[in-house]
Design a protein around this motif. Structure first.
Motif, PDB file in Angstrom:
ATOM      1  N   LEU A   1       0.791  -1.223   0.000  1.00  0.00           N
ATOM      2  CA  LEU A   1       0.000   0.000   0.000  1.00  0.00           C
ATOM      3  C   LEU A   1       0.829   1.283   0.000  1.00  0.00           C
ATOM      4  CD1 LEU A   1      -2.805  -1.208   2.426  1.00  0.00           C
ATOM      5  CD2 LEU A   1      -2.902  -1.006  -0.052  1.00  0.00           C
ATOM      6  N   GLY A   2       2.148   1.139  -0.137  1.00  0.00           N
ATOM      7  CA  GLY A   2       2.986   2.339  -0.161  1.00  0.00           C
ATOM      8  C   GLY A   2       2.774   3.124  -1.436  1.00  0.00           C
ATOM      9  N   GLY A   3       3.135   4.368  -1.405  1.00  0.00           N
ATOM     10  CA  GLY A   3       3.269   5.313  -2.508  1.00  0.00           C
ATOM     11  C   GLY A   3       2.207   5.456  -3.556  1.00  0.00           C
ATOM     12  N   SER A   4       0.955   5.954  -3.242  1.00  0.00           N
ATOM     13  CA  SER A   4       0.256   5.737  -1.993  1.00  0.00           C
ATOM     14  C   SER A   4      -1.071   5.069  -2.258  1.00  0.00           C
ATOM     15  CB  SER A   4      -0.012   7.031  -1.227  1.00  0.00           C
ATOM     16  OG  SER A   4      -0.671   6.660  -0.017  1.00  0.00           O
ATOM     17  N   GLY A   5      -1.037   3.765  -2.077  1.00  0.00           N
ATOM     18  CA  GLY A   5      -2.291   3.021  -2.042  1.00  0.00           C
ATOM     19  C   GLY A   5      -2.889   3.166  -0.668  1.00  0.00           C
ATOM     20  N   GLU A   6      -2.501   4.262   0.061  1.00  0.00           N
ATOM     21  CA  GLU A   6      -2.956   4.508   1.430  1.00  0.00           C
ATOM     22  C   GLU A   6      -2.274   3.530   2.380  1.00  0.00           C
ATOM     23  OE1 GLU A   6      -5.779   6.679   2.500  1.00  0.00           O
ATOM     24  OE2 GLU A   6      -5.571   7.648   0.544  1.00  0.00           O
ATOM     25  N   SER A   7      -0.988   3.722   2.531  1.00  0.00           N
ATOM     26  CA  SER A   7      -0.194   2.822   3.369  1.00  0.00           C
ATOM     27  C   SER A   7      -0.690   2.805   4.810  1.00  0.00           C
ATOM     28  CB  SER A   7       1.267   3.275   3.327  1.00  0.00           C
ATOM     29  OG  SER A   7       1.354   4.648   3.644  1.00  0.00           O
ATOM     30  N   ARG A   8      -0.387   1.699   5.492  1.00  0.00           N
ATOM     31  CA  ARG A   8      -0.877   1.498   6.863  1.00  0.00           C
ATOM     32  C   ARG A   8       0.263   1.526   7.861  1.00  0.00           C
ATOM     33  NH1 ARG A   8      -4.501  -3.715   5.197  1.00  0.00           N
ATOM     34  NH2 ARG A   8      -6.210  -2.564   4.232  1.00  0.00           N
ATOM     35  N   THR A   9      -0.108   1.706   9.113  1.00  0.00           N
ATOM     36  CA  THR A   9       0.860   1.544  10.188  1.00  0.00           C
ATOM     37  C   THR A   9       0.239   0.720  11.302  1.00  0.00           C
ATOM     38  OG1 THR A   9       1.933   2.692  12.037  1.00  0.00           O
ATOM     39  CG2 THR A   9       0.316   3.940  10.829  1.00  0.00           C
ATOM     40  N   VAL A  10       0.944  -0.313  11.707  1.00  0.00           N
ATOM     41  CA  VAL A  10       0.506  -1.139  12.831  1.00  0.00           C
ATOM     42  C   VAL A  10       1.298  -0.654  14.039  1.00  0.00           C
ATOM     43  CG1 VAL A  10       0.468  -3.466  13.791  1.00  0.00           C
ATOM     44  CG2 VAL A  10       0.038  -3.113  11.348  1.00  0.00           C
ATOM     45  N   ASN A  11       0.615  -0.089  15.015  1.00  0.00           N
ATOM     46  CA  ASN A  11       1.345   0.515  16.125  1.00  0.00           C
ATOM     47  C   ASN A  11       0.527   0.478  17.403  1.00  0.00           C
ATOM     48  OD1 ASN A  11      -0.117   3.216  16.586  1.00  0.00           O
ATOM     49  ND2 ASN A  11       0.069   3.055  14.370  1.00  0.00           N
ATOM     50  N   PRO A  12       1.209   0.608  18.540  1.00  0.00           N
ATOM     51  CA  PRO A  12       0.493   0.559  19.818  1.00  0.00           C
ATOM     52  C   PRO A  12       0.035   1.933  20.299  1.00  0.00           C
ATOM     53  CG  PRO A  12       2.853   0.312  20.167  1.00  0.00           C
ATOM     54  CD  PRO A  12       2.664   0.618  18.713  1.00  0.00           C
ATOM     55  N   LEU A  13       0.071   2.916  19.418  1.00  0.00           N
ATOM     56  CA  LEU A  13      -0.236   4.282  19.836  1.00  0.00           C
ATOM     57  C   LEU A  13      -1.642   4.718  19.443  1.00  0.00           C
ATOM     58  CD1 LEU A  13       3.157   5.689  18.535  1.00  0.00           C
ATOM     59  CD2 LEU A  13       2.589   5.153  20.912  1.00  0.00           C
ATOM     60  N   GLY A  14      -2.315   3.871  18.702  1.00  0.00           N
ATOM     61  CA  GLY A  14      -3.672   4.218  18.278  1.00  0.00           C
ATOM     62  C   GLY A  14      -3.687   5.257  17.167  1.00  0.00           C
ATOM     63  N   VAL A  15      -2.578   5.385  16.423  1.00  0.00           N
ATOM     64  CA  VAL A  15      -2.549   6.397  15.361  1.00  0.00           C
ATOM     65  C   VAL A  15      -2.627   5.737  13.982  1.00  0.00           C
ATOM     66  CG1 VAL A  15      -1.189   8.006  16.725  1.00  0.00           C
ATOM     67  CG2 VAL A  15      -0.007   6.403  15.225  1.00  0.00           C
ATOM     68  N   ASP A  16      -3.068   6.520  12.995  1.00  0.00           N
ATOM     69  CA  ASP A  16      -2.929   6.069  11.617  1.00  0.00           C
ATOM     70  C   ASP A  16      -2.080   7.094  10.881  1.00  0.00           C
ATOM     71  OD1 ASP A  16      -4.568   8.203  10.870  1.00  0.00           O
ATOM     72  OD2 ASP A  16      -6.383   6.986  10.972  1.00  0.00           O
ATOM     73  N   LYS A  17      -1.909   6.897   9.581  1.00  0.00           N
ATOM     74  CA  LYS A  17      -0.991   7.760   8.832  1.00  0.00           C
ATOM     75  C   LYS A  17      -1.481   9.205   8.759  1.00  0.00           C
ATOM     76  CE  LYS A  17       2.306   4.903   7.624  1.00  0.00           C
ATOM     77  NZ  LYS A  17       2.596   4.337   6.329  1.00  0.00           N
ATOM     78  N   LYS A  18      -2.778   9.397   9.073  1.00  0.00           N
ATOM     79  CA  LYS A  18      -3.289  10.769   8.974  1.00  0.00           C
ATOM     80  C   LYS A  18      -3.281  11.485  10.322  1.00  0.00           C
ATOM     81  CE  LYS A  18      -6.052  10.042   4.854  1.00  0.00           C
ATOM     82  NZ  LYS A  18      -5.971   8.572   4.740  1.00  0.00           N
ATOM     83  N   SER A  19      -2.945  10.747  11.378  1.00  0.00           N
ATOM     84  CA  SER A  19      -2.995  11.344  12.714  1.00  0.00           C
ATOM     85  C   SER A  19      -1.972  12.457  12.852  1.00  0.00           C
ATOM     86  CB  SER A  19      -2.710  10.288  13.778  1.00  0.00           C
ATOM     87  OG  SER A  19      -3.619   9.237  13.674  1.00  0.00           O
ATOM     88  N   LEU A  20      -2.358  13.465  13.600  1.00  0.00           N
ATOM     89  CA  LEU A  20      -1.424  14.569  13.838  1.00  0.00           C
ATOM     90  C   LEU A  20      -0.616  14.328  15.107  1.00  0.00           C
ATOM     91  CD1 LEU A  20      -3.746  17.489  12.776  1.00  0.00           C
ATOM     92  CD2 LEU A  20      -1.771  16.573  11.551  1.00  0.00           C
ATOM     93  N   GLY A  21      -1.215  13.679  16.065  1.00  0.00           N
ATOM     94  CA  GLY A  21      -0.487  13.360  17.291  1.00  0.00           C
ATOM     95  C   GLY A  21      -1.083  12.094  17.863  1.00  0.00           C
ATOM     96  N   ILE A  22      -0.722  11.769  19.099  1.00  0.00           N
ATOM     97  CA  ILE A  22      -1.309  10.572  19.701  1.00  0.00           C
ATOM     98  C   ILE A  22      -2.433  10.980  20.652  1.00  0.00           C
ATOM     99  CG2 ILE A  22       0.754   9.157  19.470  1.00  0.00           C
ATOM    100  CD1 ILE A  22       1.301   9.656  22.448  1.00  0.00           C
ATOM    101  N   ASP A  23      -3.326  10.036  20.922  1.00  0.00           N
ATOM    102  CA  ASP A  23      -4.469  10.287  21.801  1.00  0.00           C
ATOM    103  C   ASP A  23      -4.596   9.102  22.750  1.00  0.00           C
ATOM    104  OD1 ASP A  23      -6.894  10.820  22.992  1.00  0.00           O
ATOM    105  OD2 ASP A  23      -8.089  10.226  21.245  1.00  0.00           O
ATOM    106  N   PRO A  24      -3.698   9.020  23.746  1.00  0.00           N
ATOM    107  CA  PRO A  24      -3.679   7.847  24.614  1.00  0.00           C
ATOM    108  C   PRO A  24      -5.009   7.621  25.336  1.00  0.00           C
ATOM    109  CG  PRO A  24      -1.797   9.286  25.064  1.00  0.00           C
ATOM    110  CD  PRO A  24      -2.682  10.006  24.110  1.00  0.00           C
ATOM    111  N   GLU A  25      -5.628   8.700  25.777  1.00  0.00           N
ATOM    112  CA  GLU A  25      -6.874   8.518  26.528  1.00  0.00           C
ATOM    113  C   GLU A  25      -7.948   7.898  25.639  1.00  0.00           C
ATOM    114  OE1 GLU A  25      -7.957  11.716  29.278  1.00  0.00           O
ATOM    115  OE2 GLU A  25     -10.014  11.448  28.590  1.00  0.00           O
ATOM    116  N   GLY A  26      -8.027   8.392  24.401  1.00  0.00           N
ATOM    117  CA  GLY A  26      -9.005   7.848  23.467  1.00  0.00           C
ATOM    118  C   GLY A  26      -8.752   6.367  23.205  1.00  0.00           C
TER     119      GLY A  26
END
Ligand code: TPP
Ligand code: SF4
Ligand code: MG
Lengths: 359, 262
Positions: free
Chosen positions: A190-215
């Motif tokens: 999905l890179g460049g850009s088939g809308e690439s993904r991120t698997v992470n423990p922060l609850g963010v996606d590629k469009k996130s501006l910051g993290i939202d731990p409480e959410g």
């Protein structure tokens, strides 16, 4: 249905592979070693991979990478090795990855570790505690289904007896209701850009501006509350007219079930509750049995851990007494004198004869 | 080196963009790393190398924890965020399940050489078909400039205030040289980003490392020396020179191993 005589570890490895597990990583440690051997032998011939990792830290990391690609993957050890993996367990849970974990424990001293989580932060694992090899096979297959369904790690709490006893088992793959698609996994396309993904423990996606731990944590907590409502599993026996109900899990629960049946045959009014899910804990079944019987005894092979959950379930409505305790031979592998029907019967009869006075 | 503009006063003329340095595989225009940081430059060369080998639609990156982590939501390839030190084992699991993909890790020196040293060594020894990229600035930048296993002797950090002293703190690890010795390592190189020529050379090393992986030759490794003026407690403008003269004199730049490559 075909039944075969197999060692528990080998049967569990086969069951996992039948359930679609294609990756395993581990580091040898008794009584987990044979499970690792089972995967090492069978995964390559099933198109998968089993890696003898450099340590438990690497084992859980490798399994993390494998599940992130959408593959079914597992790792495991004894409680000691799982202690090393806890940092990853916390974060894998937060990354909502369907990892399956085997704890071939030395006794039952890892109850807190599995049900409370030895790692940091607020998280829960579904914990399945089989009583024998056949149930271990069934719960192994169920574990992969539950992990995918809830996107949450599932831990199987085994032990020395389950790992090493040869029993008759049936490993026919089970079928479960359809699962949601793994539209979160990464396959690299999905890179460049088939809308690439991120698997992470922060609850963010590629469009996130910051993290939202409480959410994120609130979302996980809500999920864990739903699991608590929907995934409780328990076996009960003779609780309707029992004067004493014994709560026990895993191999110890198997001994208790056997002894309670024998005592019933002798006219003694005892019953049992065997939690199959240690988390979510079958609080309602324990409470109902406790209310009916008026007295509860907890037989666990440790200094008293599950008894906390039993007391929380009973909430003072009936006296709860510990009749188990640490029991291991000199090997330290968790097979002590208590794992013996006569010893178990002695403990239960002792609890019965003390009447209502449990102090 | 050209004259450096003074940074103590605001510029008399507004800044003007003279060239676009944003690689296509970066989705955001801005980053929040410090001015003068070398990590974004190294990352740019890595992303350009992925494009150069044409792998943007078959790449999975695994990112460690350090200042560069904040790029995780801006890089336009599939990513897995790993724990501090653990990226090489996660990359191993990824690669074994997706052998058709190009798998890289992005780690700092604290991440790779302190917390996770055993991970990268064993991954190299296994000849795992992944590319590990180290951004080596000789400090824990993220936590505010603490000593790492690559901090050079004499270097001042928050926990070596009088400079790293061999008798007290021990010696730095030259990780690239160490990994180059392992049979499983097919390619190892150390680049820098202190001037245009070193940036270009680093880009070539990254490309060669990825090609090594594409050819299935074994483990590949590129260490990139990067400026960290904030963590070195020096003026931003002195970063490149410090990198070249102080770090570069110990962690010497060049290709360290090139096994059976074309
Ligand atoms: C297990 C663990 N220990 C400590 C930390 C705190 N921590 C976050 S970033 C970091 C240092 C990062 O240094 P480096 O890898 O060199 O990257 P840089 O910030 O210099 O780019 C540390 C110690 C952590 N996240 N996890
Ligand atoms: S602290 Fe150092 S490594 Fe981190 S962003 Fe600033 S200059 Fe870069
Ligand atoms: Mg650093």
């Amino acid at each position: 249905m075909t039944r075969r005589l197999m060692e528990g570890s080998e049967a569990m490895a086969e069951a996992a592979i039948a359930a679609g597990c294609r990756f395993f990583a581990g580091y040898p440690m008794t009584p987990f070693t044979e499970l690792l051997e089972g995967f090492a032998k069978r995964l390559p011939e099933s198109g998968g991979a089993c890696i003898n990792a450099e340590s438990e830290l690497e084992a859980v990391g490798m399994a993390w990478g494998a599940v992130a690609t959408g593959a079914r993957a597992a790792t495991g050890s004894t409680g000691q090795g799982l202690s090393l993996m806890q940092e990853s367990f916390s974060e894998i849970t937060r990354a909502e990855l369907p990892l399956v974990i085997f704890n071939m424990a030395r006794g039952q001293g890892d109850y807190y570790q599995s049900t409370r989580g030895g790692g940091h932060g607020d998280y829960r694992h579904i914990v399945l505690a089989p009583a024998d090899a056949q149930e271990a096979v069934e719960l192994t297959q169920l574990a992969f289904d539950l992990a995918d369904r809830w996107r949450n790690p599932v831990l199987i709490y085994g032990d020395y007896l389950i790992a090493h006893a040869n029993e008759s088992v049936d490993i026919t793959p089970r079928t479960y209701p359809p699962l949601p698609p793994k539209d979160w996994a990464v396959d690299g396309t999905l890179g460049g850009s088939g809308e690439s993904r991120t698997v992470n423990p922060l609850g963010v996606d590629k469009k996130s501006l910051g993290i939202d731990p409480e959410g994120l944590w609130n979302r996980l907590q809500e999920k864990h509350e739903r699991i608590e409502c929907e995934e409780v599993r328990v076996e009960t026996g003779f609780t309707e007219d029992a004067e004493l109900v014994v709560v026990a899990f895993g191999s110890v629960g198997r001994f208790v079930r056997h002894v309670v049946r024998e005592m019933r045959a002798d006219g003694l009014k005892v019953g049992f509750v065997r939690p199959i899910t240690l988390w979510p804990f079958p609080s309602e079944a324990v409470a109902a049995a406790a209310h009916a019987a008026g007295r509860v005894a907890v037989l666990e092979q440790n200094a008293g851990q599950m008894i906390d959950d039993v007391r929380l379930a009973v909430l003072g409505a009936a006296p709860v007494v510990a009749i188990g305790g640490i029991s291991t031979d000199r090997s330290g592998f968790g097979v002590g004198d208590l794992l013996n029907p006569a010893a178990v019967r002695g403990r239960i009869e002792g609890a019965l004869s003390t009447g209502g006075n449990f102090r | 080196m050209s004259d450096i503009l003074p940074t103590s006063a605001p510029p008399s003329v507004p800044a003007k963009k003279i060239a676009g340095f944003k690689p296509d595989l970066l989705m955001k225009e801005n980053h929040n790393l410090c001015p003068g940081c070398g990590e974004p430059v190294a990352l740019r060369k890595l992303l350009e190398a992925i494009e150069a080998v044409g792998a943007q639609e078959r790449t999975i990156g695994v990112i460690g924890i350090g200042c560069y982590t904040s790029f995780g939501s801006g890089i336009d390839v599939d990513l897995v965020q790993a724990l501090h030190g653990r990226a090489p084992s996660v990359a191993t699991g990824v690669k074994r399940m997706r052998p058709e993909t190009l798998v890289f890790t992005l780690q700092g020196d604290g991440d790779m050489v302190n917390e996770g040293l055993q991970e990268v060594i064993h991954t190299a020894a296994r000849g795992e078909s992944v590319t590990c990229v180290l951004l080596n600035n000789g400090v824990f930048g993220e936590t505010g400039g603490h000593m790492t296993a690559t901090t050079v002797l004499g270097q001042r950090t928050k926990n070596s205030l009088e400079g790293r002293d061999a008798g007290y703190h021990g010696y730095p690890i030259l990780i690239g040289d160490l990994l180059a010795q392992l049979e499983g390592t097919a390619y190892a190189a150390r680049g820098s980003v202190h001037d245009a020529a070193s940036v270009m050379a680093t880009g070539r090393m990254l490309r060669r490392a990825l090609e090594t992986q594409e050819k299935g030759l074994g483990f590949s490794f590129v260490e990139v020396l990067t400026m960290c003026p904030t963590g070195w407690f020096i003026p931003t403008a002195e970063g490149p020179d410090y990198l070249d003269k102080v770090m570069g004199s110990v962690h010497t730049v060049g290709e360290l191993k090139r096994k059976a490559h074309d």
